[in-house]
Design a protein around this motif. Structure first.
Motif, PDB file in Angstrom:
ATOM      1  N   ARG A 119      40.042  37.494  57.189  1.00  0.00           N
ATOM      2  CA  ARG A 119      40.166  38.933  56.929  1.00  0.00           C
ATOM      3  C   ARG A 119      39.785  39.218  55.481  1.00  0.00           C
ATOM      4  NH1 ARG A 119      46.424  40.869  56.134  1.00  0.00           N
ATOM      5  NH2 ARG A 119      46.927  39.411  54.469  1.00  0.00           N
ATOM      6  N   GLN A 140      46.242  44.236  48.157  1.00  0.00           N
ATOM      7  CA  GLN A 140      46.172  43.470  49.401  1.00  0.00           C
ATOM      8  C   GLN A 140      46.145  44.354  50.659  1.00  0.00           C
ATOM      9  OE1 GLN A 140      48.305  42.115  46.782  1.00  0.00           O
ATOM     10  NE2 GLN A 140      46.344  41.178  46.347  1.00  0.00           N
ATOM     11  N   SER A 141      45.726  45.613  50.521  1.00  0.00           N
ATOM     12  CA  SER A 141      45.557  46.449  51.705  1.00  0.00           C
ATOM     13  C   SER A 141      44.349  45.932  52.490  1.00  0.00           C
ATOM     14  CB  SER A 141      45.385  47.921  51.335  1.00  0.00           C
ATOM     15  OG  SER A 141      44.249  48.114  50.530  1.00  0.00           O
ATOM     16  N   VAL A 142      44.433  46.038  53.802  1.00  0.00           N
ATOM     17  CA  VAL A 142      43.421  45.447  54.677  1.00  0.00           C
ATOM     18  C   VAL A 142      42.149  46.289  54.693  1.00  0.00           C
ATOM     19  CG1 VAL A 142      42.899  44.778  57.054  1.00  0.00           C
ATOM     20  CG2 VAL A 142      45.170  44.337  56.100  1.00  0.00           C
ATOM     21  N   VAL A 162      40.875  41.727  52.151  1.00  0.00           N
ATOM     22  CA  VAL A 162      41.872  42.634  51.598  1.00  0.00           C
ATOM     23  C   VAL A 162      41.449  43.070  50.191  1.00  0.00           C
ATOM     24  CG1 VAL A 162      43.785  41.658  52.926  1.00  0.00           C
ATOM     25  CG2 VAL A 162      43.277  40.743  50.663  1.00  0.00           C
ATOM     26  N   ARG A 163      41.974  44.193  49.745  1.00  0.00           N
ATOM     27  CA  ARG A 163      41.715  44.666  48.384  1.00  0.00           C
ATOM     28  C   ARG A 163      42.420  43.768  47.374  1.00  0.00           C
ATOM     29  NH1 ARG A 163      38.956  49.088  48.162  1.00  0.00           N
ATOM     30  NH2 ARG A 163      38.967  50.524  49.907  1.00  0.00           N
ATOM     31  N   TYR A 191      37.451  42.616  46.330  1.00  0.00           N
ATOM     32  CA  TYR A 191      38.093  42.174  47.560  1.00  0.00           C
ATOM     33  C   TYR A 191      38.380  40.678  47.511  1.00  0.00           C
ATOM     34  CZ  TYR A 191      36.012  46.471  49.499  1.00  0.00           C
ATOM     35  OH  TYR A 191      35.644  47.770  49.739  1.00  0.00           O
TER      36      TYR A 191
END
Length: 75
Positions: A38, A45-47, A40-41, A73
């Motif tokens: 995945r 850590q937002s997806v 994330v930022r 990211y």
């Protein structure tokens, strides 16, 4: 498509995203689970790209991710 490396900067395409390939070899794999990836930022850590299953070939894995412009990211 671009192969992911540590601290890489990916150029976006006309669609305002980059297609990035993540691949590798798992060592000492003894379970029949899934390998997922995945994006994330960096800051919170937002997806950005949700958990995506990797294609497996024995112990080798590979996945292509469409990553939108606007990082930083973490993959």
């Amino acid at each position: 498509m671009i192969e992911a490396t540590d601290f890489a900067i990916f150029q976006r395409g006309k669609d305002n995203a980059a297609t990035v390939c993540v691949s590798g070899i798992l060592e000492n794999i003894e379970w029949g689970g899934k390998t997922l990836c995945r994006v994330v930022r960096e800051e919170d850590q937002s997806v950005v790209v949700p958990w995506t299953p990797c294609k497996m070939n024995g112990q080798s894995y590979r996945v292509e991710l469409m990553i939108p412009a606007g990082g930083l990211y973490r993959i």
